[in-house]
Write a protein that holds these residues in place. Structure first.
Motif, short mmCIF file in Angstrom:
data_model
loop_
_atom_site.label_atom_id
_atom_site.label_comp_id
_atom_site.label_asym_id
_atom_site.label_seq_id
_atom_site.Cartn_x
_atom_site.Cartn_y
_atom_site.Cartn_z
N UNK A 130 67.02 35.53 30.76
CA UNK A 130 66.45 35.56 32.37
C UNK A 130 66.26 33.68 32.10
N UNK A 131 66.68 33.30 31.50
CA UNK A 131 67.20 31.99 32.06
C UNK A 131 66.19 31.11 31.27
N UNK A 132 65.44 29.74 31.87
CA UNK A 132 64.86 29.17 31.62
C UNK A 132 62.84 29.36 32.04
N UNK A 133 62.09 29.03 30.57
CA UNK A 133 61.08 29.37 31.14
C UNK A 133 60.24 27.70 30.83
N UNK A 134 59.03 27.72 31.65
CA UNK A 134 58.19 26.66 31.00
C UNK A 134 56.60 26.72 30.82
N UNK A 135 56.01 26.49 30.31
CA UNK A 135 54.55 26.60 29.97
C UNK A 135 53.32 25.27 29.69
N UNK A 136 52.97 25.02 30.65
CA UNK A 136 52.23 24.28 30.77
C UNK A 136 50.40 24.06 30.20
N UNK A 137 50.41 24.94 28.76
CA UNK A 137 49.13 25.31 28.57
C UNK A 137 49.36 25.71 27.28
N UNK A 138 50.31 25.58 26.65
CA UNK A 138 50.62 25.54 25.67
C UNK A 138 51.01 26.56 24.82
N UNK A 139 51.79 27.55 26.25
CA UNK A 139 52.73 29.00 25.14
C UNK A 139 51.35 29.94 25.80
N UNK A 140 50.57 29.53 26.78
CA UNK A 140 49.45 30.77 27.04
C UNK A 140 50.21 31.49 28.33
N UNK A 141 50.97 31.15 28.97
CA UNK A 141 51.67 31.07 30.42
C UNK A 141 52.50 30.50 30.33
N UNK A 142 53.26 31.64 30.95
CA UNK A 142 55.11 30.76 31.39
C UNK A 142 55.34 31.53 33.23
N UNK A 143 55.87 29.80 33.17
CA UNK A 143 56.58 30.06 34.57
C UNK A 143 57.94 30.61 34.84
N UNK A 144 58.86 31.44 34.99
CA UNK A 144 60.48 31.21 35.06
C UNK A 144 60.81 30.35 36.29
N UNK A 145 61.72 29.58 35.39
CA UNK A 145 61.87 28.02 36.40
C UNK A 145 63.94 28.30 36.10
N UNK A 146 64.58 29.24 37.71
CA UNK A 146 66.02 28.92 37.51
C UNK A 146 66.15 28.77 38.85
N UNK A 147 65.47 28.35 39.79
CA UNK A 147 66.23 27.97 41.33
C UNK A 147 67.43 27.47 40.96
N UNK A 148 68.39 27.05 41.88
CA UNK A 148 69.11 26.39 41.25
C UNK A 148 70.41 26.68 40.19
N UNK A 149 70.17 27.77 39.09
CA UNK A 149 70.79 28.06 38.19
C UNK A 149 72.13 29.17 38.50
#
Length: 694
Positions: free
Chosen positions: A114-133
């Protein structure tokens, strides 16, 4: 399984620079999809507030292609399907094979599928970030798998700047993964180089460095317009014959312009370069002697200390941090174990685990010859035979009832398979059916060579013609020795899987696929794969075949791979990516034949010791790559080749013994002796001490 040609293949690797390697262990996929916390659209992520930046030195899914179409031979530059933005927010995420916490608090996670995820709140929530991969073009072609991310790296000063690498491509994001752009990779980076590490410079926003599995380190200072090789400064990592050790982690120092820190794969340690990168100094990593395997390195700013930077090192066991201020190490946390394998996989592993035996030719699979081999097995405490059921010419060596193999003249019975299985089972012998897959003369010649690999230059079926000269007349002729069918063809996949299904119905215990790869010898640059779907890579094609096979069979599946495919990674050459294939096979059988490694590889090690090291390290490396997903059962060289034929009995007995000792030292799950002629004369001592207890 090769095998004289294996030597030529090894030489070819050196010539084209297609040596091998990799470090990153591909973890088991998550058992369930992430749960959505919100269906609301997520705006592109803005960087979190970054810490003060220190001053820097000045100036420092498509239709199958029509057979006959002259399509490029799987170039990495071809148009590829790309992932679109995913607005979902996830409170759970797949098992991450690696995570990276940045100076600005952004956390990145990498999943195999599922590629790359990013969290902005210390790991509580995650956003998948693959646009262009890039998306893997893999059966059943649902477009939901991202091409495997082999490395990530961030700018120490700006956590929103992240680079990601696949085996052959590099991508850059400057908005925390919301969008990605490709950084061109070209000469002097070899086309077969497998990228294992990537780093961004805090001093130069146009600079990107990549580490590879066997070719060293390369850098661009102009976002891919040009590249520079640093092979010459890495002689301490040179193993001979064109092979360098795996670069598992790579980071630009934020303290000294030009300085790099690298983590060397498979327990090779940590090193820091001089600013000109011409010399390297070992970095005192506390757990190197304990066998921890480095997987990633990176710098992170800290709020306290005279020098507000820390070097983070991730291993297979824990995360560590080195304070540049106190010059001390701190063990931060243990690495969570991968998810357990599925119940079905665990059951198959229980059946296949710790099997030791011999290769059995179809000609010896009946009568007195079979009785002799069973007596040999019992005498030595062995419990398995690997028998040819579909040979190197595409012939089925048992009496198949399948229509197509019979129609194309592929059925050449040499033994009664039901009788073999009955006799073997009565003697406690596990039966493995070896199937050669994509090297298949019978299917190659079928229907006006409909399934043959195509030659785009000759506009004819592709072939590697080998020169031969008549010793008496001196007349020279050229002979086609191998016949390859298209590994991208779903019809070819299903032809072979139908055979495997028939063998399962007949009672075979395990299916073993051999030649699950693309051709390696001859004019491979001219090879065209007419059934390739747009964007499909060589790895995608092999993964598709094994994915379909796994969904069709219930018994264990094993696969024979080059020793180099498990020592390093050569997926950009012949398509064998052990980290990917391990998701579908239950057993990998590395062919770590020492005589088939290039003569200059590890040439400073005494020959017999070298044989032991090849099996010890080769088995351990394969196990590191597959993790808990796949058993490692190496083929052990029980034949002599070239100058080895001059060995006396004592010497070749020692040769075989050190091979077995090497595999045993790395806790292999059994072994299989390979001798194409079925003459196991090298066994002059009891094998029982090397056979694992079941």
């Amino acid at each position: 399984m090769v095998r004289v040609v294996y030597v030529a293949i090894a030489v070819l690797i050196v010539v084209v620079g297609a040596a091998v390697g990799a470090l990153i262990v591909s973890s088991a996929r998550a058992q369930a999809r992430p749960k959505l916390a919100s269906e609301a659209s997520l705006a592109p992520i803005a960087p979190l507030a970054a810490p003060p930046i220190r001053p820097k030195p000045a100036s420092a899914v498509s239709t199958v292609e029509t057979p006959g179409a002259l399509d490029p031979a799987l170039p990495v530059e071809s148009a590829i399907p790309l992932a679109q933005a995913d607005p979902a927010v996830y409170t759970e995420h797949p098992f991450f094979k690696r995570t990276l916490t940045t100076s600005s608090g952004i956390i990145y996670g990498v999943s195999d599928d599922e590629g790359i995820f990013v969290s902005l709140d210390g790991g509580s929530t995650w956003h998948r970030r693959n646009a262009g991969l890039p998306i893997r073009v893999v059966y059943p072609f649902t477009g939901d798998k991202i091409e495997v991310i082999t490395a990530i790296g961030v700018d120490p000063d700006d956590g929103s700047r992240i680079a990601a690498a696949t085996p052959s491509r590099v991508f850059l994001s400057e908005d925390a993964g919301a969008t990605w752009t490709q950084i061109p990779v070209h000469d002097p980076v070899k086309p077969a180089a497998f990228i294992t590490a990537v780093a961004l410079s805090p001093f130069d926003k146009d600079a990107v460095a990549i580490g590879t599995s066997f070719s060293g380190i390369f850098e661009t200072s102009d976002r891919g317009a040009s590249w520079v090789s640093y092979e010459d400064s890495l002689k301490f990592l040179y193993r001979g014959a064109g092979f360098y050790e795996d670069i598992a982690g790579l980071a630009y120092s934020p303290l000294v312009r030009g300085e790099w820190v690298i983590g060397v794969g498979f327990g090779g340690g940590l090193y820091a370069s001089t600013p000109d990168r011409r010399a390297w100094t070992p970095f005192a990593f506390p757990e190197r002697g304990a066998g921890e395997v480095i997987r990633q390195v990176g710098y992170r700013s800290v709020k306290s200390g005279v020098v507000p930077w820390a070097l983070d090192v991730s291993t297979d066991r824990a995360s560590w941090s080195f304070s540049e201020s106190t010059q001390s190490w701190e063990r931060l946390a243990a690495v969570p174990p991968p998810p357990p394998v599925s119940a079905a996989r665990a059951a198959r592993q229980a059946i296949a685990r710790d099997r030791s035996g011999i290769y059995l030719s179809a000609a010896d699979a009946s009568g007195a010859a079979l009785a002799e081999k069973i007596a040999f097995l019992k005498k030595n405490g062995l419990d398995s035979v690997t028998v040819d059921v579909k040979d190197d010419f595409g012939r089925l060596t048992y009496r198949s009832t399948l229509p197509l193999p019979n129609a194309i003249g592929a059925v050449h019975p040499l033994f009664d398979i039901k009788a073999l299985i009955k006799t073997a089972h009565a003697n406690g012998i596990y039966v493995v059916g070896r199937m050669v897959v994509f090297k298949d003369e019978k299917l190659y010649n079928y229907a006006d060579r409909k399934y043959a690999v195509w030659d785009g230059k000759r506009r004819a079926p592709w072939a590697n013609f080998v020169r031969q000269e008549n010793a008496d007349s001196g007349q020279v002729s050229y002979v086609q020795r191998e016949f390859w069918v298209d590994p991208c063809s779903e019809e070819v996949w299903r032809y072979n899987i139908a055979i495997a299904e028939e063998l399962e119905r007949l009672g075979i215990d395990e299916i073993q696929f051999d030649y699950v790869r693309f051709p390696s010898d001859g004019p491979v640059a001219n090879a065209v794969y007419r059934y390739r779907r747009p964007g499909m890579t060589k790895v995608d094609a092999l993964e598709s075949f094994l994915s379909l096979a796994r969904s069709s069979l219930t018994i264990p599946i094993s696969a024979d791979l080059y020793g180099f495919s498990c020592w390093y990674r050569i997926s950009n050459w012949v398509g064998q990516d052990l980290g990917v294939l391990a998701s579908y096979i239950d057993v990998v059988c590395p062919m770590d034949y020492p005589s088939h490694f290039p003569i200059d590889f590890m040439k400073d090690v005494p020959y017999l010791d070298r044989a032991g090291q090849i099996y010890r390290q080769g088995t351990a490396r394969a196990q590191e790559i597959v993790g808990n997903r796949t058993l490692v059962r190496p083929f052990v060289q029980a034949f002599l080749l070239g100058g080895e034929r001059n060995m006396d009995t004592a010497e070749y007995s020692r040769y075989l013994r050190v091979e077995l000792e090497g595999a045993q030292a790395s806790r292999s799950s059994g072994f299989t002796l390979w001798n194409f002629g079925n003459d196991y004369y090298m066994v002059t001592f009891p094998l029982t001490p090397f056979v694992p207890a079941r």
